[in-house]
Design an enzyme around this catalytic site. Structure first.
Site, PDB file in Angstrom:
ATOM      1  CG  HIS A  99      -0.440   0.258   2.511  1.00 25.30           C
ATOM      2  ND1 HIS A  99      -0.186  -0.740   3.433  1.00 25.30           N
ATOM      3  CD2 HIS A  99      -0.085   1.414   3.126  1.00 25.30           C
ATOM      4  CE1 HIS A  99       0.286  -0.213   4.539  1.00 25.30           C
ATOM      5  NE2 HIS A  99       0.368   1.090   4.382  1.00 25.30           N
ATOM      6  CG  ASP A 134       0.020  -4.102   2.738  1.00 27.21           C
ATOM      7  OD1 ASP A 134       0.383  -3.497   1.722  1.00 27.21           O
ATOM      8  OD2 ASP A 134      -0.275  -3.528   3.799  1.00 27.21           O
ATOM      9  CB  SER A 215       2.966   1.487   6.256  1.00 29.15           C
ATOM     10  OG  SER A 215       1.758   1.656   6.937  1.00 29.15           O
TER      11      SER A 215
END
Length: 367
Positions: A99, A134, A215
């Site tokens: 992402h 992801d 992230s």
């Protein structure tokens, strides 16, 4: 006419061969990942400076990832260096979340760059990506070798609830920030925007504070080794973060680097919910655990189960003899233990009957 006839005859055969090649690549990747998994038992005698020592050991391995959008916006995330050795490519790569670089993959970005801890930044490109896990792998060709200080990935299946973990990343652009916590739970399933409704299984839950910008950064054990990739938080929560386990990285990275994608996600083709006492009362069964089928999708592998077709209100209670207590365990089993093309035995509870049926798993459709 002859050309058209030949095309109609050979086209299905070509598609079938492509599917077989894809499944073979997934199996090779899975075997490669298993070879890379290292089992270890850790005994640590910690002193008051152990966190500072780990930070000094790993801080230069964590990078800032910047994606400049064509609209003028900016996406920032984290990543870390891993030393990959394979067939068509060998050398350092950057591991991050899908992402973080999604806009690059869909060609909605102006540029992608990686900045190392010393402040030096370089253009990067996406080598491979898997939205279903992801995960993404980047390469930075112009950076000199001394910039790359790889971290070690170890077996995440040795983690236990309560083990201390460390997250390092760039929350809100604050480069090189470290937080600590524990493993709060294992085997979670989470759903993200880019997974097309499918869950990401077998995820690590941690109390280490994770914020936007973290992230893609590493989740480390108390030796400074990677056990996961920090990926998500529960909105408005305190101390509920998630990380993709390192075993998923090890299983997929060969395919991501060599082929650009990973095609080993098995597909059953059902929707459902966890069983509860109240649902057992509603269905008139004495099973309060398992996964209740809500819908069997048309033309899915589950719709072709034999000898018994899977139906709404069936309760999946085992796969290949392994007890399935809920949807997390179902998703984790399919991801960890199966590949597209495998034939699995599913035990279902249907009213007072306990039935066994067989399904040939398919591949997930593109998200």
């Amino acid at each position: 006419s002859g050309g058209i006839i030949s095309y109609l005859i050979t086209y299905p055969q070509i598609n079938e061969l492509k599917s077989e090649v894809s499944n073979l690549n997934a199996r090779v990747s899975k075997l490669y990942g298993y070879q890379k998994i290292i089992n270890q038992n850790i005994t640590i005698y910690q002193n008051e400076t152990w966190l500072a020592e780990i930070y000094e050991k790993v801080k230069d391995s964590v990078v800032l990832i910047r994606v400049t959008l064509k609209s003028g916006g900016l996406v920032q995330g984290s990543g870390f260096v891993y030393n990959y050795s394979g067939y068509n490519y060998s050398g350092p790569v950057i591991i991050t979340n899908y992402h973080v670089v999604h806009d690059v993959v869909i060609e909605n970005a102006e540029s992608l760059s990686v900045t190392f801890a010393d402040g030096n930044g370089y253009a990067a490109e996406v080598r491979g990506a898997d939205p279903y896990a992801d995960l993404a792998v980047l390469i930075v060709e112009d950076a000199p070798p001394q910039e790359f200080k790889p971290l070690r990935l170890v077996n995440s299946s040795t983690l236990r609830v309560g083990d201390p973990v460390i997250a390092i990343g760039n929350p809100f652009g604050l480069v090189g920030s470290m937080t600590t916590g524990i493993v709060s739970a294992l085997g979670r399933s989470i759903s993200e925007e880019y997974t097309g409704g499918f869950v990401i299984p077998n995820v690590i839950q941690t109390s280490a504070p994770i914020n936007p910008g973290n992230s893609g950064g590493p989740l480390l054990n108390c030796l400074g080794e990677v056990v996961g990739v920090t990926t998500a938080i529960v909105a408005d929560s305190q101390g509920v973060g998630f990380a993709i386990p390192s075993n998923t990285i090890l299983r997929e990275i060969h395919a991501l680097v060599e082929n650009g994608t990973y095609t080993g996600h098995s597909y059953l083709g059902v929707t459902g919910m966890d069983m509860t006492y109240e649902q057992a009362q509603e269905l008139g069964v004495n099973i309060t655990w398992g996964w209740r089928i809500v819908e069997v999708l048309p033309d899915s592998p589950a719709s072709k189960a034999k000898p018994y077709q899977i139906q709404p209100n069936d309760i999946i209670i085992a796969i290949n003899g392994t007890k399935i207590k809920n949807g997390d365990e179902l998703a984790s089993y399919l991801e960890e233990k199966t590949l597209p093309g495998d034939i699995i035995e599913i035990t279902i509870q249907r009213g007072s009957e306990r039935l066994k049926t067989y399904v040939e798993l398919g591949s997930r459709p593109p998200p």
